[in-house]
Design a protein around this motif. Sequence first.
Motif, PDB file in Angstrom:
ATOM      1  N   HIS A  56       0.831  -1.202   0.000  1.00 51.46           N
ATOM      2  CA  HIS A  56       0.000   0.000   0.000  1.00 51.46           C
ATOM      3  C   HIS A  56       0.871   1.261   0.000  1.00 51.46           C
ATOM      4  O   HIS A  56       0.607   2.196  -0.766  1.00 51.46           O
TER       5      HIS A  56
ATOM      6  N   ALA B 123      -2.234   3.468   6.553  1.00 56.69           N
ATOM      7  CA  ALA B 123      -2.015   2.459   5.514  1.00 56.69           C
ATOM      8  C   ALA B 123      -2.766   1.176   5.841  1.00 56.69           C
ATOM      9  O   ALA B 123      -3.365   0.544   4.958  1.00 56.69           O
TER      10      ALA B 123
ATOM     11  N   ASN C  91      -6.573   1.885   5.335  1.00 59.10           N
ATOM     12  CA  ASN C  91      -6.870   1.984   3.908  1.00 59.10           C
ATOM     13  C   ASN C  91      -6.760   0.622   3.220  1.00 59.10           C
ATOM     14  O   ASN C  91      -7.522   0.334   2.295  1.00 59.10           O
ATOM     15  N   THR C  92      -5.828  -0.207   3.666  1.00 57.75           N
ATOM     16  CA  THR C  92      -5.705  -1.557   3.099  1.00 57.75           C
ATOM     17  C   THR C  92      -6.924  -2.396   3.431  1.00 57.75           C
ATOM     18  O   THR C  92      -7.455  -3.107   2.573  1.00 57.75           O
TER      19      THR C  92
ATOM     20  N   LYS D  80       1.095   4.172  -3.025  1.00 53.71           N
ATOM     21  CA  LYS D  80       0.752   5.574  -2.774  1.00 53.71           C
ATOM     22  C   LYS D  80       1.976   6.481  -2.804  1.00 53.71           C
ATOM     23  O   LYS D  80       1.846   7.681  -3.024  1.00 53.71           O
TER      24      LYS D  80
END
Length: 156
Positions: free
Chosen positions: A61, A148, A151-152, A65
Amino acid sequence: MTKIGFVRGLVVNPVNTATQLDDESLREAFFKWADVAISQSNDLWALCLPFFGVCFLIVMHLHSKGGASLPLMTLLYGSAISSALSFFAGYKLKGSVVYALKESVSKASISIPDTAGMDGLFQFVTFSIGLILFLIALGCYSQTVAKALINTIKGK
């Protein structure tokens, strides 16, 4: 050969260390040792598998990004690599136990090899190093790592 036993500094009755177990009892003890070694390896795998997955997903991730700092990525890569080494040590431990069982069945005497113990120690140490590196990364870069991870999980 006898050995003197000590209890709280006092000499007690001699203990005979030359007592021999029959072959069947020795084999039974050896198979129990093998069962304990395999089950402990499985316990570490149960911890290591989700931990490795989380590390891997966070690293992927952050790569996708961009913008993650080099020290953070170094800690996370070290954590993931240590977890992977823990997996390999677990596989090697199982192989060492199987080899030891094979040898004990074909030989008249039974001896427990040191390799299985060292593989188990290596599996534990590498998992511990990976966990410590991840906790350092989480402590020093908590906002980035937590974001992270969230969001993952959400699939962003």
